[in-house]
Design a protein around this motif. Structure first.
Motif, PDB file in Angstrom:
ATOM      1  N   TYR A  58       0.834  -1.207   0.000  1.00  6.64           N
ATOM      2  CA  TYR A  58       0.000   0.000   0.000  1.00  6.64           C
ATOM      3  C   TYR A  58       0.866   1.254   0.000  1.00  6.64           C
ATOM      4  N   PHE A  59       1.894   1.302   0.859  1.00  2.56           N
ATOM      5  CA  PHE A  59       2.752   2.481   0.913  1.00  2.56           C
ATOM      6  C   PHE A  59       3.515   2.676  -0.399  1.00  2.56           C
ATOM      7  N   ASN A  60       3.947   1.589  -0.996  1.00  4.30           N
ATOM      8  CA  ASN A  60       4.611   1.700  -2.292  1.00  4.30           C
ATOM      9  C   ASN A  60       3.650   2.173  -3.368  1.00  4.30           C
ATOM     10  N   LEU A  61       2.427   1.735  -3.305  1.00  4.51           N
ATOM     11  CA  LEU A  61       1.413   2.175  -4.261  1.00  4.51           C
ATOM     12  C   LEU A  61       1.156   3.663  -4.088  1.00  4.51           C
ATOM     13  N   MET A  62       1.024   4.099  -2.847  1.00  2.74           N
ATOM     14  CA  MET A  62       0.761   5.516  -2.578  1.00  2.74           C
ATOM     15  C   MET A  62       1.960   6.374  -2.980  1.00  2.74           C
ATOM     16  N   GLY A  63       3.141   5.838  -2.854  1.00  2.00           N
ATOM     17  CA  GLY A  63       4.343   6.587  -3.219  1.00  2.00           C
ATOM     18  C   GLY A  63       4.654   6.506  -4.698  1.00  2.00           C
ATOM     19  N   GLY A  64       3.862   5.758  -5.420  1.00  2.00           N
ATOM     20  CA  GLY A  64       4.059   5.642  -6.863  1.00  2.00           C
ATOM     21  C   GLY A  64       5.213   4.740  -7.256  1.00  2.00           C
ATOM     22  N   THR A  65       5.712   3.934  -6.304  1.00  2.00           N
ATOM     23  CA  THR A  65       6.859   3.078  -6.634  1.00  2.00           C
ATOM     24  C   THR A  65       6.463   1.627  -6.839  1.00  2.00           C
ATOM     25  N   LEU A  66       5.165   1.354  -6.805  1.00  2.00           N
ATOM     26  CA  LEU A  66       4.733  -0.032  -6.936  1.00  2.00           C
ATOM     27  C   LEU A  66       4.868  -0.478  -8.393  1.00  2.00           C
ATOM     28  N   ASN A  67       5.689  -1.479  -8.602  1.00  2.00           N
ATOM     29  CA  ASN A  67       5.831  -2.082  -9.919  1.00  2.00           C
ATOM     30  C   ASN A  67       6.017  -3.572  -9.728  1.00  2.00           C
ATOM     31  N   ASN A  68       6.183  -4.282 -10.793  1.00  3.55           N
ATOM     32  CA  ASN A  68       6.284  -5.741 -10.708  1.00  3.55           C
ATOM     33  C   ASN A  68       7.485  -6.189  -9.890  1.00  3.55           C
ATOM     34  N   GLU A  69       8.608  -5.484 -10.018  1.00  8.19           N
ATOM     35  CA  GLU A  69       9.801  -5.851  -9.258  1.00  8.19           C
ATOM     36  C   GLU A  69       9.567  -5.693  -7.759  1.00  8.19           C
ATOM     37  N   VAL A  70       8.982  -4.580  -7.377  1.00  8.53           N
ATOM     38  CA  VAL A  70       8.714  -4.325  -5.959  1.00  8.53           C
ATOM     39  C   VAL A  70       7.708  -5.348  -5.445  1.00  8.53           C
ATOM     40  N   ASN A  71       6.666  -5.595  -6.208  1.00 11.69           N
ATOM     41  CA  ASN A  71       5.664  -6.600  -5.827  1.00 11.69           C
ATOM     42  C   ASN A  71       6.311  -7.967  -5.633  1.00 11.69           C
ATOM     43  N   ALA A  72       7.167  -8.345  -6.555  1.00 13.45           N
ATOM     44  CA  ALA A  72       7.850  -9.650  -6.470  1.00 13.45           C
ATOM     45  C   ALA A  72       8.750  -9.699  -5.240  1.00 13.45           C
ATOM     46  N   ALA A  73       9.454  -8.610  -4.966  1.00 10.97           N
ATOM     47  CA  ALA A  73      10.335  -8.581  -3.797  1.00 10.97           C
ATOM     48  C   ALA A  73       9.529  -8.697  -2.503  1.00 10.97           C
ATOM     49  N   ILE A  74       8.416  -7.998  -2.437  1.00 10.25           N
ATOM     50  CA  ILE A  74       7.547  -8.074  -1.244  1.00 10.25           C
ATOM     51  C   ILE A  74       7.032  -9.491  -1.080  1.00 10.25           C
ATOM     52  N   GLU A  75       6.580 -10.076  -2.171  1.00 13.71           N
ATOM     53  CA  GLU A  75       6.031 -11.441  -2.123  1.00 13.71           C
ATOM     54  C   GLU A  75       7.104 -12.449  -1.728  1.00 13.71           C
TER      55      GLU A  75
END
Length: 118
Positions: A58-75
């Motif tokens: 959510y914070f990455n989405l709000m900061g505009g940094t949410l992308n597939n790489e970030v999602n994969a790293a979080i997962e």
């Protein structure tokens, strides 16, 4: 006199058996409670991991940094923490089982040694 001694010995033996059974029952109850506590702690850890991962997304989405790489790293991080949590839970369960079994055997040894020394 011999009858009195036999009756007393029988009563002592019965009392020892009752005490031994009560100790085993108490150990079993304590073991079951320990298993419940381990399971509850494990579930709480997993919920916290899920919540942390969701908040991070959510914070990455709000900061505009949410992308597939970030999602994969979080997962990936979430999956590693979940696996680690499960491993710890299994180790604690096995350890508590081992302790229970050792204590049960100890109760039997004490009871048996009492009669061998008589």
């Amino acid at each position: 006199m011999s009858e009195d001694r036999n009756a007393l010995a029988k009563q002592i033996r019965e009392n020892m058996e009752l005490a031994s059974n009560q100790m085993k029952q108490n150990l079993e109850m304590a073991y079951n409670q320990m298993k419940q506590n381990i399971e509850m702690a494990s579930n709480q850890m997993k919920q916290n991991i899920e919540m942390t991962a969701a908040m991070t997304r959510y914070f990455n989405l709000m900061g505009g940094t949410l992308n597939n790489e970030v999602n994969a790293a979080i997962e990936n991080a979430k999956n590693e923490m979940m696996a680690s949590s499960e491993k710890v839970k299994n180790e604690m369960m096995a350890s508590s089982e081992k302790v229970k079994n050792e204590m049960m055997a100890s109760v039997e040894k004490v009871k048996d040694s009492f009669w061998k020394n008589k």
